[in-house]
Design a protein around this motif. Structure first.
Motif, PDB file in Angstrom:
ATOM      1  N   GLY A  87      -1.158  -3.744  -7.569  1.00 42.39           N
ATOM      2  CA  GLY A  87      -2.392  -2.680  -6.740  1.00 42.39           C
ATOM      3  C   GLY A  87      -1.926  -1.379  -6.778  1.00 42.39           C
ATOM      4  N   MET A  93       0.663  -1.205   0.119  1.00 44.55           N
ATOM      5  CA  MET A  93      -0.045   0.090  -0.111  1.00 44.55           C
ATOM      6  C   MET A  93       0.922   1.358  -0.161  1.00 44.55           C
ATOM      7  SD  MET A  93      -3.150  -0.065   2.365  1.00 44.55           S
ATOM      8  CE  MET A  93      -2.299  -0.878   3.689  1.00 44.55           C
ATOM      9  N   SER A  94       0.509   2.228  -0.778  1.00 41.46           N
ATOM     10  CA  SER A  94       1.284   3.467  -0.874  1.00 41.46           C
ATOM     11  C   SER A  94       0.497   4.679  -0.825  1.00 41.46           C
ATOM     12  CB  SER A  94       2.022   3.514  -2.270  1.00 41.46           C
ATOM     13  OG  SER A  94       1.062   3.336  -3.216  1.00 41.46           O
ATOM     14  N   ALA A  95       0.956   5.732  -0.831  1.00 42.40           N
ATOM     15  CA  ALA A  95       0.196   6.951  -0.810  1.00 42.40           C
ATOM     16  C   ALA A  95      -0.310   7.378  -1.883  1.00 42.40           C
ATOM     17  CB  ALA A  95       1.292   8.082   0.119  1.00 42.40           C
ATOM     18  N   LEU A  96      -1.162   8.370  -2.069  1.00 41.54           N
ATOM     19  CA  LEU A  96      -1.946   8.977  -3.239  1.00 41.54           C
ATOM     20  C   LEU A  96      -1.073   9.964  -3.510  1.00 41.54           C
ATOM     21  CD1 LEU A  96      -4.350   7.780  -4.711  1.00 41.54           C
ATOM     22  CD2 LEU A  96      -5.705   9.613  -3.726  1.00 41.54           C
ATOM     23  N   ARG A 124      -3.569  11.735 -10.343  1.00 41.76           N
ATOM     24  CA  ARG A 124      -3.217  11.112  -9.229  1.00 41.76           C
ATOM     25  C   ARG A 124      -2.547   9.625  -9.617  1.00 41.76           C
ATOM     26  NH1 ARG A 124      -7.637  11.505  -4.789  1.00 41.76           N
ATOM     27  NH2 ARG A 124      -8.783   9.998  -6.513  1.00 41.76           N
ATOM     28  N   THR A 140      -0.691   5.961  -7.508  1.00 43.43           N
ATOM     29  CA  THR A 140      -0.502   5.334  -6.336  1.00 43.43           C
ATOM     30  C   THR A 140       0.905   4.535  -6.644  1.00 43.43           C
ATOM     31  OG1 THR A 140      -1.514   3.285  -7.005  1.00 43.43           O
ATOM     32  CG2 THR A 140      -2.766   4.916  -5.864  1.00 43.43           C
ATOM     33  N   SER A 158      -4.375   8.065 -12.652  1.00 43.04           N
ATOM     34  CA  SER A 158      -5.765   8.668 -13.504  1.00 43.04           C
ATOM     35  C   SER A 158      -5.299   9.903 -13.723  1.00 43.04           C
ATOM     36  CB  SER A 158      -7.042   8.299 -12.209  1.00 43.04           C
ATOM     37  OG  SER A 158      -7.734   9.246 -12.793  1.00 43.04           O
TER      38      SER A 158
END
Lengths: 147, 147
Positions: free
Chosen positions: A77, A1-4, A128, A130, A81
């Motif tokens: 994952g 999981m990473s930041a936006l 944005r 990820t 966009s």
């Protein structure tokens, strides 16, 4: 999981100009609507084709619309966009012929008669992503076919 | 180039239930907005997470929203799109805990604090495809990872 993370305008524009498929989003009778489209860029505008009487033909002209493109890597994952916001505008016949001479237009994936062309001159580009350390353009079709 | 064909409701539902990534479309202050999301289905609703103060948190509750998913094969120039239309609804704390116990929730691709859950109970499912003779679900991530 990473930041936006936000994409800068130059990166948004690069991805937008290299893509060919996206989704036009508009408001029709107070309700949100989405129309998947193939598109091309012409100057600082997105051009799409549609049919007479379609949602795009009826509700885009002079109204706020956006085009969204994205790419997602499900295994890792992550994804990105980009959204181009502006107003829709029916392309006048004369301008359209001029553009047709100079560009091949959006890819034709669907058989269609009697076309209407709509353009979206972008007034704002935002995007944005990820994750980091991967090439955002790698998922775009123009890369895959070597152009 | 091929014709555009409608998907029946059962096919739309099958694709919707197997997907994990889509785009929520809503109207915010009269303007169209799009929010890429990971989602899960729970009963006849799409569930997504968002942050307090986000577009989804502010403009989806009680309003018409839709989720769109699609898959495109650029090489072959074909694809499909499914749209679930309904109204957004902030998931009450109690109902959320219940669902969390029973499902893993949408995949977490982004690090986020203080989550708000929004559901979209679908009132209408529509879809379209171009081309024929190919498996529509083949592009969905749940197939690729063998679930």
């Amino acid at each position: 999981m990473s930041a936006l993370e936000e994409l800068d305008v130059a990166e948004c524009e690069r991805l937008l100009r290299r893509g060919v498929f996206g989704r036009i989003v508009l408001v029709a009778g107070g309700r949100p609507e989405i129309v998947p489209v193939t598109y091309t860029t012409h100057g600082d505008a997105v051009w799409v084709r549609t049919s007479p009487g379609s949602l795009l033909d009826r509700y885009a002209d002079g109204e706020p619309v956006l085009l969204e493109i994205d790419h997602v890597d499900h295994e890792r994952g992550h994804g990105w966009s980009v959204v181009a916001r502006g107003h829709g505008e029916r392309v006048p016949e004369g301008e359209r012929s001029d553009a047709e001479r100079r560009t091949s237009g959006p890819p034709r994936w669907v058989r269609r008669e009697d076309e209407v062309w709509i353009q979206l001159r972008w007034e704002e580009l935002t995007g944005r992503r990820t994750g980091s350390g991967w090439d955002l353009a790698a998922g775009l079709p123009v890369d895959r076919i070597g152009r």
